[in-house]
Design a protein around this motif. Structure first.
Motif, PDB file in Angstrom:
ATOM      1  N   VAL A 121      17.211 -74.420 -72.780  1.00  0.00           N
ATOM      2  CA  VAL A 121      18.425 -73.609 -72.829  1.00  0.00           C
ATOM      3  C   VAL A 121      18.700 -73.048 -71.448  1.00  0.00           C
TER       4      VAL A 121
ATOM      5  N   ALA B 158      25.235 -75.164 -72.190  1.00  0.00           N
ATOM      6  CA  ALA B 158      24.308 -74.346 -72.966  1.00  0.00           C
ATOM      7  C   ALA B 158      22.867 -74.796 -72.810  1.00  0.00           C
TER       8      ALA B 158
ATOM      9  N   MET C 128      25.244 -69.975 -76.609  1.00  0.00           N
ATOM     10  CA  MET C 128      24.771 -70.315 -77.943  1.00  0.00           C
ATOM     11  C   MET C 128      25.261 -69.331 -79.005  1.00  0.00           C
TER      12      MET C 128
ATOM     13  N   ILE D 111      20.928 -77.567 -83.450  1.00  0.00           N
ATOM     14  CA  ILE D 111      21.046 -78.199 -82.133  1.00  0.00           C
ATOM     15  C   ILE D 111      20.213 -79.480 -82.085  1.00  0.00           C
TER      16      ILE D 111
END
Length: 339
Positions: free
Chosen positions: A112, A159, A118, A79
């Motif tokens: 997050v 996300a 995820m 990420i």
């Protein structure tokens, strides 16, 4: 016999493509396999001089990758890399930053907002980074850097939320900056450069499986929550050192922070490291970290807090990286248990 591939229903595909990655030069990677960005569109522009703008950047998230180690969720470092590539791509593709310009990431943060988003599904994830960019320009209109905020969605589900800042400098200016950084190497205390034979920690201690992905030595963790390790710099790592670098990259420092935080929280709270994930990140890079200086990794585990957005408990950990007594980066991560 090979059956035709089933394509997903048209949603973000109406405006973004996911069927091929962009040129590796536009995201500063050497390996085509390390390119995740596939497309982008300019969503809006306004303002005078600064030319603030909004963009949508598409990326495909691989279900399996060296750094992901076939975990059930998309990896923290993957990420981070997707966010980095999105910023670099927007600079080149939309803001006319030349390809031979050096990029310096100053800060990177994210939080997050859906762990379930995820989770890796039955096909590669289609990520869309919706970014608002606030560019800093000189009088001639050349972009000197920008700050950005945005949201990363995976398969249409938000996300995480992120932000960051980066600066662009010419090759000449970058050379001057690096020359200044090398002064620390010349004045370093004897023995501080013995970094080539550091023993890696056991992967399981850090929530890792592949020894190649271990980037710190075995950490010491005190009952007070203070932890200490040294950064292991493997310039042959195919992801962290996709191409030759003259300094320790920010991604490696962030991974070091993740690993010492996971090890410390697991040991202090009696948890399994492989079940711990990073739910928030804030990184500030203050100096270049030199490849040939030892990097100490200092961490302090804070008290347990309630992450309301995720409906779970998390533990903040403050990490700082030092070389020869100087802080090169400060990173704060929040660690949570998610099986």
């Amino acid at each position: 016999m090979t059956l035709p591939m089933e394509l997903p229903s048209a949603t973000s595909r109406d405006r973004l493509r996911f069927d091929a990655t962009v040129s590796r030069a536009l995201v500063h990677r050497a390996s085509v396999a390390e390119v995740f960005i596939t497309d982008s569109v300019a969503a809006a522009t306004n303002g005078i001089g600064r030319r603030d703008a909004a963009f949508e950047v598409a990326a495909q998230l691989p279900r399996g990758h060296l750094i992901g180690e076939h975990a059930p969720a998309y990896d923290f470092l993957l990420i981070v890399e997707v966010l980095r590539q999105a910023g670099v791509f927007v600079a080149h593709q939309h803001l006319d930053v030349e390809l031979d310009t050096a990029f310096i990431f100053k800060t990177l943060s994210y939080r997050v907002i859906s762990l379930e988003a995820m989770r890796i599904g039955p096909r590669p994830g289609e990520a869309v980074i919706s970014m608002e960019v606030n560019a800093d320009r000189n009088r001639a209109g050349r972009v000197l850097g920008f700050e950005f905020t945005g949201t990363l969605s995976i398969d249409g589900v938000p996300a995480l939320e992120g932000s960051g800042a980066l600066t662009f400098v010419s090759k000449r200016a970058f050379g001057m900056l690096r020359a200044k950084g090398r002064e620390r190497v010349e004045t370093a205390t004897p023995g501080s450069a013995l970094v080539s034979r550091l023993a890696r920690s056991a992967p399981a201690t850090l929530g890792r499986r592949d020894p190649r992905n271990v980037v710190i030595t075995e950490p010491t963790v005190a009952p007070s929550g203070a932890a200490l390790a040294r950064l292991v710099v493997d310039t042959g790592h195919p992801h962290l050192f996709d191409h030759k670098l003259d300094h320790v990259p920010g991604n490696l420092q962030l991974e070091g922070a993740r690993q010492i935080a996971v090890a410390a929280v697991a040991r202090l709270h009696g948890l399994y490291p492989e079940q711990l994930v990073i739910t928030a990140l804030k990184g500030d890079f203050t100096e270049f970290a030199e490849l040939d200086l030892s990097t100490s990794v200092h961490a302090q585990v804070d008290g347990v807090r309630h992450a309301k957005d995720l409906g779970m408990l998390s533990v903040p950990v403050e990490v700082r990286m030092e070389q020869s007594g100087s802080v090169v980066s400060r990173v704060t991560v929040e660690v949570a248990q998610w099986a």
